[in-house]
Motif scaffolding. Structure first.
Motif, PDB file in Angstrom:
ATOM      1  N   THR A   9       4.162   5.716  -5.511  1.00 37.39           N
ATOM      2  CA  THR A   9       4.039   5.656  -6.904  1.00 37.39           C
ATOM      3  C   THR A   9       2.906   6.521  -7.594  1.00 37.39           C
ATOM      4  O   THR A   9       3.445   7.268  -8.295  1.00 37.39           O
ATOM      5  CB  THR A   9       3.926   4.277  -7.301  1.00 37.39           C
ATOM      6  N   LEU A  10       1.713   6.574  -7.055  1.00 37.32           N
ATOM      7  CA  LEU A  10       0.687   7.323  -7.457  1.00 37.32           C
ATOM      8  C   LEU A  10       0.980   8.645  -7.107  1.00 37.32           C
ATOM      9  O   LEU A  10       0.580   9.760  -8.120  1.00 37.32           O
ATOM     10  CB  LEU A  10      -0.757   6.926  -6.744  1.00 37.32           C
ATOM     11  N   ARG A  35       0.741  13.118 -10.093  1.00 41.82           N
ATOM     12  CA  ARG A  35       1.067  14.492  -9.712  1.00 41.82           C
ATOM     13  C   ARG A  35       1.158  15.428 -10.834  1.00 41.82           C
ATOM     14  O   ARG A  35       2.150  15.310 -11.666  1.00 41.82           O
ATOM     15  CB  ARG A  35       2.021  14.456  -8.821  1.00 41.82           C
ATOM     16  N   ASP A  36       0.209  16.457 -11.088  1.00 43.89           N
ATOM     17  CA  ASP A  36       0.831  17.545 -12.142  1.00 43.89           C
ATOM     18  C   ASP A  36       1.466  18.588 -11.370  1.00 43.89           C
ATOM     19  O   ASP A  36       1.003  19.012 -10.436  1.00 43.89           O
ATOM     20  CB  ASP A  36      -0.444  18.061 -12.611  1.00 43.89           C
ATOM     21  N   SER A  37       2.663  18.646 -11.726  1.00 45.73           N
ATOM     22  CA  SER A  37       3.608  19.780 -11.068  1.00 45.73           C
ATOM     23  C   SER A  37       3.351  21.273 -11.656  1.00 45.73           C
ATOM     24  O   SER A  37       3.268  21.186 -12.880  1.00 45.73           O
ATOM     25  CB  SER A  37       5.148  19.490 -11.068  1.00 45.73           C
ATOM     26  N   PRO A  38       3.558  22.207 -10.717  1.00 39.16           N
ATOM     27  CA  PRO A  38       3.372  23.588 -11.542  1.00 39.16           C
ATOM     28  C   PRO A  38       4.577  23.812 -12.180  1.00 39.16           C
ATOM     29  O   PRO A  38       5.624  23.492 -11.849  1.00 39.16           O
ATOM     30  CB  PRO A  38       3.281  24.483 -10.012  1.00 39.16           C
ATOM     31  N   ALA A  39       4.185  24.438 -13.242  1.00 45.13           N
ATOM     32  CA  ALA A  39       5.074  24.974 -14.281  1.00 45.13           C
ATOM     33  C   ALA A  39       4.984  26.371 -14.779  1.00 45.13           C
ATOM     34  O   ALA A  39       4.021  26.818 -14.600  1.00 45.13           O
ATOM     35  CB  ALA A  39       5.290  23.847 -15.459  1.00 45.13           C
ATOM     36  N   GLY A  72       0.853  -1.287  -0.050  1.00 45.39           N
ATOM     37  CA  GLY A  72       0.221   0.107   0.097  1.00 45.39           C
ATOM     38  C   GLY A  72       0.710   1.290  -0.085  1.00 45.39           C
ATOM     39  O   GLY A  72       0.594   2.059  -0.754  1.00 45.39           O
ATOM     40  N   LEU A  73       1.979   1.306   0.878  1.00 44.41           N
ATOM     41  CA  LEU A  73       2.959   2.639   0.794  1.00 44.41           C
ATOM     42  C   LEU A  73       3.596   2.546  -0.535  1.00 44.41           C
ATOM     43  O   LEU A  73       3.622   3.776  -0.807  1.00 44.41           O
ATOM     44  CB  LEU A  73       3.712   2.153   1.991  1.00 44.41           C
ATOM     45  N   GLY A  74       3.972   1.650  -1.006  1.00 44.01           N
ATOM     46  CA  GLY A  74       4.332   1.594  -2.260  1.00 44.01           C
ATOM     47  C   GLY A  74       3.645   2.061  -3.556  1.00 44.01           C
ATOM     48  O   GLY A  74       4.028   3.003  -4.295  1.00 44.01           O
TER      49      GLY A  74
END
Length: 177
Positions: free
Chosen positions: A50-51, A56-60, A44-46
């Protein structure tokens, strides 16, 4: 020479205080249960980690102008940080900040990338040596207060690559103070 099953039964029963077979079987069930539980938690932690990085959409940065001195950002959610060129901290707490800036390759010479706040001054400071590198990656954990203003500068100004994989600022809130 081989020993009989009676010999082993007598020796193990003596160690467990006589008739310890039921207690030993119960312990084995508990150990198996703990191993299954630890395996499920690890999986579950892995999956969660991973998710976090995949989904995740990183701010750019929003644009690729020439001679950018103050970088602009597109915030994805306004829970901890809001703004564009100047980013305002929404909640007190400990934060992990990570920043990567990539210049276009034609920008030769040294460029200093700085993430600073009005209250704490310089949080991250990195150098892009134009003769060898076109990117810099920096990270730091820091305590920030609500209302603190953050900005990222490039000195001297340069054209910044704007894709989400080449230039980004990530903010992870560690805890509340």
């Amino acid at each position: 020479m081989s020993l009989s099953a009676d010999y082993y039964a007598d020796k193990t029963a003596d160690r467990c205080g006589g008739g310890g077979g039921a207690a030993l079987a119960h312990q084995r069930k508990l150990i198996r249960g703990l191993l299954v539980w630890a395996t499920l938690l690890t999986l579950g932690l892995g999956a969660s980690i991973t998710l976090h990085f995949i989904h995740r959409d990183s701010p750019a940065p929003r644009d690729e102008r020439d001679n950018v001195k103050l970088l602009s950002w597109r915030t994805m959610n306004n829970v901890f940080i809001e703004g564009n060129e100047t980013l305002r901290v929404m909640k007190d707490g400990d934060y992990f900040l990570y920043l990567q800036v990539t210049l276009l390759p034609e920008h030769k010479g040294n460029h200093t990338i700085t993430l600073q706040s009005k209250k704490r001054k310089v949080i991250l400071n990195g150098l892009i040596d134009g003769s060898k590198l076109s990117s810099v990656f920096m990270a730091n954990s820091v305590s920030l207060n609500e209302g603190d203003i953050l900005n990222v500068t490039c000195d001297p100004g340069a054209k910044i690559r704007g894709s989400q994989t080449e230039t980004y600022l990530g903010v992870i809130k560690l805890n509340s103070t």
